[in-house]
Design a protein around this motif. Structure first.
Motif, short mmCIF file in Angstrom:
data_model
loop_
_atom_site.label_atom_id
_atom_site.label_comp_id
_atom_site.label_asym_id
_atom_site.label_seq_id
_atom_site.Cartn_x
_atom_site.Cartn_y
_atom_site.Cartn_z
N TYR A 217 1.00 -1.16 0.10
CA TYR A 217 0.17 -0.09 -0.09
C TYR A 217 0.96 1.27 0.02
O TYR A 217 1.86 1.37 0.52
N GLN A 218 0.27 2.37 -0.30
CA GLN A 218 1.05 3.66 -0.54
C GLN A 218 -0.13 4.80 -0.20
O GLN A 218 -1.31 4.87 -0.75
N TYR A 219 0.03 5.43 0.76
CA TYR A 219 -0.85 6.33 1.45
C TYR A 219 -1.33 7.37 0.15
O TYR A 219 -2.51 7.73 0.37
N ARG A 220 -0.24 7.94 -0.53
CA ARG A 220 -0.80 9.03 -1.39
C ARG A 220 -1.87 8.31 -2.57
O ARG A 220 -2.50 9.17 -3.28
N ASN A 221 -1.59 7.11 -2.74
CA ASN A 221 -2.64 6.40 -3.65
C ASN A 221 -4.02 6.20 -3.17
O ASN A 221 -4.92 5.61 -3.64
N ARG A 222 -4.28 6.97 -1.91
CA ARG A 222 -5.55 6.69 -1.16
C ARG A 222 -6.07 5.47 -0.77
O ARG A 222 -7.07 4.81 -0.85
N PHE A 223 -5.04 4.63 -0.20
CA PHE A 223 -5.08 3.52 0.64
C PHE A 223 -6.21 3.61 1.76
O PHE A 223 -6.12 4.73 2.60
N ALA A 224 -7.01 2.90 1.97
CA ALA A 224 -8.09 2.83 3.18
C ALA A 224 -7.80 1.45 4.22
O ALA A 224 -7.07 0.61 3.79
N ILE A 225 -8.03 1.67 5.31
CA ILE A 225 -7.57 0.77 6.43
C ILE A 225 -7.87 -0.53 6.08
O ILE A 225 -7.16 -1.76 6.21
N ASP A 226 -9.08 -0.82 5.59
CA ASP A 226 -9.63 -2.19 5.29
C ASP A 226 -9.42 -2.66 3.97
O ASP A 226 -9.86 -3.75 3.82
N ASP A 227 -8.92 -2.08 3.16
CA ASP A 227 -8.48 -2.51 1.83
C ASP A 227 -7.98 -3.91 1.75
O ASP A 227 -8.42 -4.66 0.56
#
Length: 379
Positions: A217-227
């Motif tokens: 995951y990459q935060y700037r790619n708009r990752f969400a907690i439960d993805d």
């Protein structure tokens, strides 16, 4: 040539140049690498109708039809011999060299990142290939200037056909189904298809490592907690026999692999909930409470234009902060629920490049400051 003497016999001159360049590249690589063999055999046959690229930066795949036509999964940078030293356009050049003879009718990206899509426009222009783009990826590729996201290609990549999610799509004798796959990026899909008697799932860059189970995951790619909980549930539902990723080796899937993916996803979610102050304010895994669209605008001096601020927590107040000489209406906006507020901005009287506009956010009486930016070129 533009400089130097005319080349009377270009073929051997080009061959000598190629040989020198191959040797120069080889001297910088740590692995045992045979460029000539790699160039002669750019595709690995996973099964009679399924090929894996050996030469691309982000791994591309070919689904072959008995008709002789091909469907390409992802097409970014071909003939990748190492990371470029810059990120400018001159170091990001797509090629079509290894596609000779494949008769590529359709190209289908798993997500929007440039290393997976950079060559799509070139492929369409040269070979007439159609770009079939998932409905959650198409808006990003169609208007990259609108979005504050990493790894965007320089140009718009329009869709010849926008594909729905969750519905079978026919191509030649195959039936493909696209499933939303947020995690590595919110704008991604898993592509399920049966080929040569096996259930295959193309997952882009969702997982990494060896074996292919680490959450990428990459935060700037708009990752969400439960993805990654959701993607593990999707894999368990589809039960693919083979997972094919964007950068790593193919993964043979069994119950142990599915269990590992489930455990990794649940642990990622639990750790984010333990680390983030979600009881105070829930800005999601990326901890940013807002974004502005369009991210990049080009306007004339004195021209008015609209900006939308997307707010993820409420009740909220938003103040749009503009450069000196600009004006904005309204001065502030309020939301009772998460949503979108619109501002009308008027550019100043002087040309400027990359003027910054910011969204200053207050949620439930607590000011969180400037949570998002947009860039404006005034000419």
């Amino acid at each position: 040539p533009s400089h130097g003497e005319p080349i009377a016999d270009p073929v051997p001159a080009i061959e000598r140049t190629r040989a020198s360049l191959r040797e120069l590249i080889s001297l910088r690589r740590e692995d045992d690498w045979d460029f000539d063999e790699w160039f002669r055999n750019p595709w690995q046959e996973l099964s009679p109708h399924l090929l894996r690229s050996r030469t691309t930066m982000a791994t591309s795949y070919v689904l072959r039809s008995d008709s002789g036509r091909s469907l390409l999964i992802d097409w970014g940078y071909d003939l990748w011999t190492g990371s470029a030293l810059g990120s400018d356009r001159a170091t990001r050049r797509p090629l079509l060299t290894t596609l000779d003879g494949l008769d590529v009718e359709v190209v289908l990206p798993t997500h929007y990142h440039d290393d997976h899509v950079a060559g799509i426009n070139l492929l369409r222009d040269v070979h007439g290939t159609q770009a079939w783009i998932p409905e959650n990826v198409a808006p990003i590729l169609a208007d990259p200037r609108r979005h504050d996201l990493p790894c965007l290609w320089f140009d718009a990549v329009p869709a010849d056909r926008v594909l729905p999610l969750g519905e079978p799509v026919a191509w030649q004798e195959y039936e493909l189904t696209l499933h939303p796959l947020p995690g590595h990026t919110r704008y991604a899909v898993a592509i399920a298809v049966e080929v040569d008697g096996r259930r295959v799932l193309f997952t882009g860059d969702q997982q990494s490592g060896a074996p292919l189970t680490l959450p990428n995951y990459q935060y700037r790619n708009r990752f969400a907690i439960d993805d990654y909980v959701r993607s593990a549930e999707l894999y368990a539902e589809l039960r693919p026999e083979l997972i094919l990723s964007g950068h790593w080796l193919p993964l043979e899937v069994d119950d142990d692999v599915l269990a590992r993916l489930r455990d990794e996803g649940e642990r990622v979610a639990a750790l984010h909930r333990a680390l983030l102050p979600l009881e105070d304010v829930d800005f999601g895994a990326g901890s940013m409470g807002a974004r502005i669209e369009p991210y990049r605008s080009t306007v004339a001096t004195g021209e008015s234009f609209d900006l939308e601020v997307y707010v993820v927590a409420a009740p909220a107040e938003v103040e749009l902060v503009v450069p000196a000489g600009f004006s904005v209406e309204p001065a502030t906006a309020s939301l009772a629920e998460p949503g979108i507020v619109q501002f009308r901005v008027t550019a100043g009287a002087s040309p400027v490049r990359r003027a910054r506009v910011a969204a200053d956010l207050t949620v439930a009486g607590v000011r969180y400051g400037q949570q998002a930016e947009a860039l404006v070129d005034v000419s």
